[in-house]
Design a protein around this motif. Structure first.
Motif, PDB file in Angstrom:
ATOM      1  N   MET A  98      85.997 -22.066  61.554  1.00  0.00           N
ATOM      2  CA  MET A  98      86.735 -22.415  62.746  1.00  0.00           C
ATOM      3  C   MET A  98      88.124 -22.910  62.359  1.00  0.00           C
ATOM      4  SD  MET A  98      84.133 -24.308  65.300  1.00  0.00           S
ATOM      5  CE  MET A  98      82.559 -24.338  64.475  1.00  0.00           C
ATOM      6  N   THR A  99      89.071 -22.561  63.174  1.00  0.00           N
ATOM      7  CA  THR A  99      90.445 -22.974  62.931  1.00  0.00           C
ATOM      8  C   THR A  99      90.803 -24.136  63.842  1.00  0.00           C
ATOM      9  OG1 THR A  99      91.039 -20.710  62.356  1.00  0.00           O
ATOM     10  CG2 THR A  99      92.836 -22.188  62.904  1.00  0.00           C
ATOM     11  N   ASP A 100      91.451 -25.123  63.254  1.00  0.00           N
ATOM     12  CA  ASP A 100      91.974 -26.247  64.026  1.00  0.00           C
ATOM     13  C   ASP A 100      93.433 -25.915  64.319  1.00  0.00           C
ATOM     14  OD1 ASP A 100      92.980 -28.562  65.061  1.00  0.00           O
ATOM     15  OD2 ASP A 100      92.311 -29.850  63.428  1.00  0.00           O
ATOM     16  N   TYR A 101      93.707 -25.424  65.500  1.00  0.00           N
ATOM     17  CA  TYR A 101      95.060 -24.989  65.840  1.00  0.00           C
ATOM     18  C   TYR A 101      96.035 -26.148  66.006  1.00  0.00           C
ATOM     19  CZ  TYR A 101      93.114 -20.364  66.298  1.00  0.00           C
ATOM     20  OH  TYR A 101      92.496 -19.163  66.033  1.00  0.00           O
ATOM     21  N   GLU A 102      95.513 -27.366  66.019  1.00  0.00           N
ATOM     22  CA  GLU A 102      96.406 -28.523  66.077  1.00  0.00           C
ATOM     23  C   GLU A 102      97.093 -28.762  64.736  1.00  0.00           C
ATOM     24  OE1 GLU A 102      95.148 -31.878  68.780  1.00  0.00           O
ATOM     25  OE2 GLU A 102      93.214 -30.925  68.322  1.00  0.00           O
ATOM     26  N   THR A 103      96.449 -28.357  63.655  1.00  0.00           N
ATOM     27  CA  THR A 103      97.041 -28.560  62.325  1.00  0.00           C
ATOM     28  C   THR A 103      97.389 -27.248  61.626  1.00  0.00           C
ATOM     29  OG1 THR A 103      94.826 -28.660  61.337  1.00  0.00           O
ATOM     30  CG2 THR A 103      95.848 -30.754  61.987  1.00  0.00           C
ATOM     31  N   ALA A 104      96.768 -26.154  62.018  1.00  0.00           N
ATOM     32  CA  ALA A 104      97.065 -24.866  61.396  1.00  0.00           C
ATOM     33  C   ALA A 104      98.436 -24.366  61.838  1.00  0.00           C
ATOM     34  CB  ALA A 104      96.004 -23.840  61.779  1.00  0.00           C
ATOM     35  N   PHE A 105      99.122 -23.691  60.966  1.00  0.00           N
ATOM     36  CA  PHE A 105     100.448 -23.146  61.271  1.00  0.00           C
ATOM     37  C   PHE A 105     101.356 -24.223  61.859  1.00  0.00           C
ATOM     38  CE2 PHE A 105      97.067 -20.083  62.297  1.00  0.00           C
ATOM     39  CZ  PHE A 105      97.317 -19.090  61.377  1.00  0.00           C
ATOM     40  N   PRO A 106     101.557 -25.349  61.176  1.00  0.00           N
ATOM     41  CA  PRO A 106     102.250 -26.493  61.775  1.00  0.00           C
ATOM     42  C   PRO A 106     103.664 -26.211  62.284  1.00  0.00           C
ATOM     43  CG  PRO A 106     102.052 -26.772  59.408  1.00  0.00           C
ATOM     44  CD  PRO A 106     101.231 -25.584  59.775  1.00  0.00           C
ATOM     45  N   ASP A 107     104.389 -25.334  61.628  1.00  0.00           N
ATOM     46  CA  ASP A 107     105.768 -25.067  62.048  1.00  0.00           C
ATOM     47  C   ASP A 107     105.927 -23.701  62.690  1.00  0.00           C
ATOM     48  OD1 ASP A 107     106.648 -27.527  61.049  1.00  0.00           O
ATOM     49  OD2 ASP A 107     106.832 -26.691  59.031  1.00  0.00           O
ATOM     50  N   ASP A 108     104.818 -23.053  63.017  1.00  0.00           N
ATOM     51  CA  ASP A 108     104.902 -21.686  63.524  1.00  0.00           C
ATOM     52  C   ASP A 108     103.935 -21.488  64.686  1.00  0.00           C
ATOM     53  OD1 ASP A 108     105.419 -19.021  63.858  1.00  0.00           O
ATOM     54  OD2 ASP A 108     104.986 -18.448  61.790  1.00  0.00           O
ATOM     55  N   PHE A 109     104.338 -21.948  65.856  1.00  0.00           N
ATOM     56  CA  PHE A 109     103.511 -21.831  67.055  1.00  0.00           C
ATOM     57  C   PHE A 109     103.192 -20.367  67.377  1.00  0.00           C
ATOM     58  CE2 PHE A 109     103.193 -22.325  71.864  1.00  0.00           C
ATOM     59  CZ  PHE A 109     101.871 -22.755  71.836  1.00  0.00           C
ATOM     60  N   PRO A 110     104.160 -19.432  67.291  1.00  0.00           N
ATOM     61  CA  PRO A 110     103.816 -18.033  67.550  1.00  0.00           C
ATOM     62  C   PRO A 110     102.728 -17.495  66.619  1.00  0.00           C
ATOM     63  CG  PRO A 110     106.184 -18.309  67.675  1.00  0.00           C
ATOM     64  CD  PRO A 110     105.612 -19.603  67.131  1.00  0.00           C
ATOM     65  N   ALA A 111     102.750 -17.880  65.351  1.00  0.00           N
ATOM     66  CA  ALA A 111     101.708 -17.419  64.420  1.00  0.00           C
ATOM     67  C   ALA A 111     100.346 -17.975  64.812  1.00  0.00           C
ATOM     68  CB  ALA A 111     102.050 -17.825  62.988  1.00  0.00           C
ATOM     69  N   ALA A 112     100.309 -19.226  65.254  1.00  0.00           N
ATOM     70  CA  ALA A 112      99.052 -19.819  65.707  1.00  0.00           C
ATOM     71  C   ALA A 112      98.528 -19.074  66.936  1.00  0.00           C
ATOM     72  CB  ALA A 112      99.249 -21.300  66.029  1.00  0.00           C
ATOM     73  N   LEU A 113      99.426 -18.749  67.865  1.00  0.00           N
ATOM     74  CA  LEU A 113      99.021 -18.009  69.061  1.00  0.00           C
ATOM     75  C   LEU A 113      98.492 -16.624  68.712  1.00  0.00           C
ATOM     76  CD1 LEU A 113     101.932 -18.902  71.492  1.00  0.00           C
ATOM     77  CD2 LEU A 113      99.509 -19.418  71.865  1.00  0.00           C
ATOM     78  N   LYS A 114      99.159 -15.933  67.795  1.00  0.00           N
ATOM     79  CA  LYS A 114      98.717 -14.590  67.392  1.00  0.00           C
ATOM     80  C   LYS A 114      97.328 -14.655  66.762  1.00  0.00           C
ATOM     81  CE  LYS A 114     103.341 -12.792  66.732  1.00  0.00           C
ATOM     82  NZ  LYS A 114     104.396 -12.475  65.782  1.00  0.00           N
ATOM     83  N   HIS A 115      97.118 -15.638  65.905  1.00  0.00           N
ATOM     84  CA  HIS A 115      95.811 -15.797  65.264  1.00  0.00           C
ATOM     85  C   HIS A 115      94.742 -16.083  66.315  1.00  0.00           C
ATOM     86  CE1 HIS A 115      92.608 -17.747  62.951  1.00  0.00           C
ATOM     87  NE2 HIS A 115      93.021 -16.971  61.953  1.00  0.00           N
ATOM     88  N   PHE A 116      95.044 -16.991  67.224  1.00  0.00           N
ATOM     89  CA  PHE A 116      94.117 -17.348  68.298  1.00  0.00           C
ATOM     90  C   PHE A 116      93.775 -16.124  69.151  1.00  0.00           C
ATOM     91  CE2 PHE A 116      93.819 -18.683  72.829  1.00  0.00           C
ATOM     92  CZ  PHE A 116      92.628 -19.395  72.769  1.00  0.00           C
ATOM     93  N   ALA A 117      94.789 -15.369  69.537  1.00  0.00           N
ATOM     94  CA  ALA A 117      94.575 -14.199  70.391  1.00  0.00           C
ATOM     95  C   ALA A 117      93.692 -13.166  69.691  1.00  0.00           C
ATOM     96  CB  ALA A 117      95.918 -13.585  70.788  1.00  0.00           C
ATOM     97  N   ALA A 118      93.981 -12.898  68.436  1.00  0.00           N
ATOM     98  CA  ALA A 118      93.181 -11.925  67.689  1.00  0.00           C
ATOM     99  C   ALA A 118      91.744 -12.426  67.528  1.00  0.00           C
ATOM    100  CB  ALA A 118      93.808 -11.658  66.331  1.00  0.00           C
ATOM    101  N   HIS A 119      91.585 -13.721  67.264  1.00  0.00           N
ATOM    102  CA  HIS A 119      90.254 -14.312  67.114  1.00  0.00           C
ATOM    103  C   HIS A 119      89.440 -14.141  68.403  1.00  0.00           C
ATOM    104  CE1 HIS A 119      87.145 -17.209  66.021  1.00  0.00           C
ATOM    105  NE2 HIS A 119      87.362 -17.804  67.182  1.00  0.00           N
ATOM    106  N   LEU A 120      90.068 -14.394  69.537  1.00  0.00           N
ATOM    107  CA  LEU A 120      89.364 -14.254  70.823  1.00  0.00           C
ATOM    108  C   LEU A 120      88.979 -12.819  71.114  1.00  0.00           C
ATOM    109  CD1 LEU A 120      91.294 -16.411  73.430  1.00  0.00           C
ATOM    110  CD2 LEU A 120      89.044 -16.821  72.498  1.00  0.00           C
ATOM    111  N   ASN A 121      89.787 -11.901  70.617  1.00  0.00           N
ATOM    112  CA  ASN A 121      89.610 -10.487  70.935  1.00  0.00           C
ATOM    113  C   ASN A 121      88.875  -9.755  69.805  1.00  0.00           C
ATOM    114  OD1 ASN A 121      90.102  -8.669  73.070  1.00  0.00           O
ATOM    115  ND2 ASN A 121      91.709  -7.666  71.894  1.00  0.00           N
ATOM    116  N   ASP A 122      88.043 -10.478  69.075  1.00  0.00           N
ATOM    117  CA  ASP A 122      87.237  -9.907  67.987  1.00  0.00           C
ATOM    118  C   ASP A 122      88.086  -9.193  66.941  1.00  0.00           C
ATOM    119  OD1 ASP A 122      84.860 -10.806  69.175  1.00  0.00           O
ATOM    120  OD2 ASP A 122      84.814  -9.049  70.485  1.00  0.00           O
ATOM    121  N   GLY A 123      89.279  -9.718  66.682  1.00  0.00           N
ATOM    122  CA  GLY A 123      90.146  -9.168  65.643  1.00  0.00           C
ATOM    123  C   GLY A 123      90.985  -7.976  66.080  1.00  0.00           C
ATOM    124  N   LYS A 124      90.780  -7.515  67.290  1.00  0.00           N
ATOM    125  CA  LYS A 124      91.539  -6.354  67.782  1.00  0.00           C
ATOM    126  C   LYS A 124      92.869  -6.820  68.364  1.00  0.00           C
ATOM    127  CE  LYS A 124      87.883  -5.365  70.060  1.00  0.00           C
ATOM    128  NZ  LYS A 124      86.836  -5.042  70.899  1.00  0.00           N
TER     129      LYS A 124
END
Length: 82
Positions: free
Chosen positions: A1-27
């Motif tokens: 599991m990823t803690d998006y509060e601490t992951a990618f601390p200076d890169d909000f877009p990268a955190a969002l991209k990771h989150f979106a892909a995770h929700l969409n089964d990597g697609k």
């Protein structure tokens, strides 16, 4: 599991991209729309954040991303191991 509060601390877009892909089964296809639905935000707003537009509620969105991802992982775990 990823803690998006601490992951990618200076890169909000990268955190969002990771989150979106995770929700969409990597697609990638449909990931942004899925993330927008889960975060209850308009697709255009999420696209702006992904493009680097500031989010004045970034900390709140990161917390929501973490909770949503944890809930999804928990649901998957329960479905696999009843």
């Amino acid at each position: 599991m990823t803690d998006y509060e601490t992951a990618f601390p200076d890169d909000f877009p990268a955190a969002l991209k990771h989150f979106a892909a995770h929700l969409n089964d990597g697609k990638v296809y449909g990931a942004r729309q899925r993330a927008a639905e889960e975060l209850r935000t308009p697709d255009a707003t999420l696209k702006g954040w992904l493009d680097g537009r500031p989010c004045r509620h970034e900390a709140l969105v990161r917390r929501a991303m973490t909770l949503i991802a944890n809930q999804a992982a928990s649901a998957l775990s329960t479905a696999v191991h009843p």
